[in-house]
Enzyme design. Structure first.
Site: not given
Ligand SMILES: Cc1cc2nc3c(=O)[nH]c(=O)nc-3n(C[C@H](O)[C@H](O)[C@H](O)COP(=O)(O)O)c2cc1C
Ligand SMILES: Cc1cc2nc3c(=O)[nH]c(=O)nc-3n(C[C@H](O)[C@H](O)[C@H](O)COP(=O)(O)OP(=O)(O)OC[C@H]3O[C@@H](n4cnc5c(N)ncnc54)[C@H](O)[C@@H]3O)c2cc1C
Length: 783
Positions: A411-412, A414, A489, A570, A618, A712
């Site tokens: 997943s994307p 940052c 992205q 955003y 997204r 994560r």
């Molecule tokens: C540290 C961090 C940075 C993230 N940055 C982005 C991002 O740049 N773009 C985005 O669409 N989602 C971002 N997310 C959301 C994740 O892509 C994901 O949708 C979210 O963490 C839920 O999934 P998970 O439970 O598998 O972590 C970020 C999440 C985390 C934890």
């Protein structure tokens, strides 16, 4: 001690029994408005776990109940001329009437006073009671009387249902999904004693109307149901007993206790019949109350303990029931599915049952599910093995001309580690290692289309040559050393821009070094956040051009796919949500208007992006906030993007406004992906608290998403996919030659580890009562 119990249903009677056992001197009276044997309903179901509890708390009633029981192990799903049976479920059914008679008899034996045909309308007659138990059922008069205190929330569901009986014998918990000229009908049926079964019929309000059921009396509507399900009833009649059609009310009460009065059973909270837990919850409430009364020093303390201790368990069951009822309400979404995939969806609808545990209990069924999945992939032109198929996670997929080797996605995320938008060596290692780890597709973090488009000073960007060079290095590495595809992205932070790095304070405004920020409207994120400027057309043009330039740079970097970030509050999300868009021009107001600018940006990028490469968007499929985006809006948003040429909708949720109330849990965003995929008919990627390959397979096999992203979990485990491949024996997963000895080892060990774990699970699982009964009735083998 004096205890008054209003309501002689399962909750009231079982509470009376347990409390009297504890306090043989107490004066306990149950007041029931009906006659002793004047009970509605047909059967009730209990799981083995619930029966274990009954055995522990009152063996005599447990023994009498279980003597009367019908047991079954299988769930049978009938759909479009097919039937799929899944074993290992361990449920028991008994007649509600007999259950109540057993409980009454047991209560009487213990010295409980039972007052039938006694309707209570005022609790003041119990002024001398130490405890008043309000077990007066779903329409609880006392909950309503003290509505301001208990604050019940009643969510009347859209589907209608009627409870009937039949003499039709059944050897499994049976779901029948019946197509009719008016629409779909569902029967939930099970046998509860010899020659008697419960039948709950359910349909949506439009089908109900079209079928002419409105205004029919009990007998006439039973006749209509007998016509529809006649092929299965095989001449057995449908029986009625107050079998009116009604809507199910999901009831949750904010408080369960008032002074010395306590709500029990349906009076305090209901759980939809599709998970068969109404009577179980009622009796387990009685157990929890009895435990609290035993342990706490005073009645007041006991009631506090009951409410505090029991709430989580009840809410968990209610959540499972909610998820299940929503599945049934939207059954038409799945009507075109392959029947075995449909049956898999029925089995896994409320998250408790998964791909892996079905593999243990019903391997043939899961093998069929896998084959159907593989057949579907083969029909798309992939040369995959249909006879010995890989698990869904390891089936390839194509978006335009991009082929993805498996369906696990990074997943994307940052990393907040760029310098002036330039990705660093950290990014090379980060993306590179996850690509080598076997994921089919890697998303970059939100990469910003301009300096002022950044969320934080650490965000990556793609607005200059230096950034382009650094990104090309990463893309080249991924392509040269892995089979992964990489998606860029692109986003603009909007009103969430000029904020601190995650570890310094997520979304908090920068104290120094910030920049001007823009949004759909001038509304700050936090009250003390920087005030964004509502965008004028010139600013919108500039942003659109920045997205297009970044897309062009992305193509020069060699990215395989492009995603437009329209989620999480955003800039583009701020146009879509009515909570952040208060514009009065053509970019505000209706959803159609609010989508104007994001679609305009998407279309401009789509024109600049090579036609053979896919694009995704997204979205936040709900704002989790009053007045915000809902799942239904998300379907329309997805449709609009699909018309504009989107190939995949990446379904996330929330993060739009500060006062959102997200409901977290395992796979918590998956229902939105399911809704978007199966209502808008677009490919989706789901994400959100998905942590195991088992969950990935469960989601894919049930047709709730086409790709599954993990955020994560990938932060701590770059080789998530490689490890899962070893577990499922997916030999073809990519591994760079440098790491092959590691791959060979994990694949070798995995076969043994998996066998050990499965053996342990099988050994640890106690035999269900149905299995024990089946064994006991087997003839002894001849010596
Ligand atoms: C540290 C961090 C940075 C993230 N940055 C982005 C991002 O740049 N773009 C985005 O669409 N989602 C971002 N997310 C959301 C994740 O892509 C994901 O949708 C979210 O963490 C839920 O999934 P998970 O439970 O598998 O972590 C970020 C999440 C985390 C934890
Ligand atoms: C029509 C219908 C049919 C159902 N059939 C089934 C079924 O077949 N299987 C199943 O598992 N579940 C069934 N349920 C659900 C199930 O009955 C409940 O989840 C479960 O019984 C809850 O137990 P309870 O003791 O909290 O409430 P209830 O069983 O509803 O008991 C409440 C009792 O309180 C009495 N009462 C109410 N107000 C007063 C008053 N003011 N004074 C005195 N007495 C009062 C009522 O007469 C009733 O006997 C059915 C529900 C309904 C509405």
């Amino acid at each position: 001690m004096k205890i008054a119990i209003i309501g002689g249903g399962p909750a009231g009677l079982y509470a009376a029994i347990l409390l009297r056992k504890q306090r043989p001197q107490a004066e306990i009276t149950v007041y029931e408005r009906n006659r002793a044997d004047d009970t509605f309903g047909f059967g009730v179901v209990f799981s083995d776990a619930t029966l274990d509890n009954f055995e522990k708390y009152d063996p005599p009633s447990y023994r009498r109940i279980t003597q009367e029981f019908a047991y079954w192990d299988d769930i049978a799903v009938h759909f479009r001329g097919t039937v799929h049976r899944v074993g290992g479920n361990g449920f028991c059914g008994c007649s509600r009437r007999k259950l109540l008679l057993i409980l009454q008899e047991r209560a009487r034996e213990l010295g409980v006073n039972l007052r039938f045909e006694t309707e209570i309308d005022n609790e003041s007659r119990f002024a001398d009671a130490d405890l008043i138990v309000l077990a007066d059922g779903i329409n609880s008069r006392f909950r309503e009387k003290h509505i301001a205190h208990f604050e019940p929330e009643v969510d009347v569901r859209s589907n209608v249902f009627a409870w009937m009986g039949s003499t039709r014998p059944l050897d499994a918990f049976t779901f029948i999904f019946q197509e009719t000229e008016w629409g779909p009908f569902i029967a939930h049926a099970y046998q509860y004693e010899a020659g008697r079964s419960t039948w709950i019929f359910e349909t949506d309000p439009a089908t109900f109307k079209r079928a002419g059921l409105e205004g029919l009396d009990e007998k006439q509507s039973a006749d209509r149901m007998a016509e529809i399900f006649g092929w299965f009833l095989k001449g057995h009649p449908l029986l009625t007993n107050r079998s009116m059609w009604r809507n199910f009310p999901m009831i949750r009460s904010k408080r369960w206790v008032k002074d010395n009065m306590v709500l029990l059973g349906d009076a305090k909270a209901t759980a939809h019949f599709s998970i068969g837990s109404g009577t179980k919850l009622a009796m387990e409430d009685a157990i929890a109350l009895a435990d609290a009364m035993e342990q706490a020093p005073t009645v007041a303390a006991a009631l506090r303990q009951y409410e505090e201790g029991r709430r989580e368990e009840v809410e968990k069951t209610q959540h499972a029931a909610d998820v299940s009822l929503v599945w049934f309400e939207h059954v038409d979404r799945f009507w075109e599915f392959d029947p075995v995939q449909f049956a898999f969806g029925v089995m896994t609808r409320s998250k408790a049952i998964t791909y892996d545990n079905l593999t243990l209990r019903a391997p043939d069924f899961v093998a069929e599910v896998d084959k159907a999945f593989a057949r579907h992939v083969r029909a798309k032109g992939f040369d995959v093995d249909v006879e010995k198929p890989l698990a869904p996670m390891f089936q390839p997929m194509r978006l335009r001309e991009m082929e993805i080797a498996n369906r696990a996605v990074v997943s994307p995320m940052c990393m907040y580690s760029a310098r002036e938008g330039v990705p660093t060596d950290f990014h090379l290692v980060h993306y590179g290692s996850r690509a080598i780890g076997g994921a089919g597709l890697i998303f970059t973090e939100m990469t910003c289309v301009g300096r002022d488009a950044r969320i934080t000073p650490g965000c990556t960007g793609l607005w200059n040559d230096e950034q382009e060079t650094a990104w090309r290095r990463i893309v080249d590495f991924v392509h040269a050393n892995s089979a992964a595809k990489i998606c860029l992205q692109l986003g603009h932070a909007g009103r969430k821009g000029a904020t601190k790095l995650m570890w310094d304070g997520m979304d908090r405004p920068l104290e120094e070094g910030g920049w001007d920020i823009v949004s759909a409207s001038s509304i700050p994120y936090f009250p003390d956040s920087k005030m964004p400027r509502g965008m004028d057309r010139a600013a919108m043009d500039a942003v659109k051009a920045a997205f297009v330039h970044a897309a062009e740079r992305g193509e020069r970097c060699g990215f395989d796919m492009l995603e437009l970030h329209c989620a999480h509050g955003y800039l583009l999300a701020s146009f879509i949500s009515p909570l952040t868009n208060q514009r009065t021009d053509e970019y505000g107001g209706s959803l159609e208007n609010r989508l104007h600018f994001p679609l305009e940006v998407f279309e401009a990028m789509r024109s600049a992006w090579p036609a053979h490469k896919p694009m995704s968007v997204r979205i936040s499929a709900t704002d989790w906030a009053e007045g915000g985006i809902t799942g239904d809006d998300a379907v329309n948003i997805a449709r609009a993007f699909a018309e504009a040429g989107v190939d995949l909708v990446d379904v996330s949720t929330g993060q739009t406004v500060r006062d959102a109330q997200p409901v977290y849990g395992r796979m918590f965003q998956t229902p939105f992906s399911d809704q978007v995929r199966n209502e808008a008919r677009v490919a989706t990627m789901c994400v959100g608290n998905i942590t195991t390959a088992d969950q990935v397979n469960t989601i894919l096999a049930a047709g709730r998403a086409d790709l599954v992203a993990l955020g994560r979990p990938h932060l701590v485990d770059p080789a998530f996919t490689l490890k899962a491949a070893a577990w499922y024996g997916a030999e073809g997963v990519f591994c760079p030659p440098q790491y092959l000895p590691g791959k060979e080892q994990i694949f070798r060990n995995s076969v043994r580890d998996r066998q050990d774990i499965e053996d342990l699970k099988i050994k640890a699982k106690p035999k269900t009562r149905a299995e024990l009964k089946a064994e006991a009735s087997k003839p002894l083998a001849a010596e």
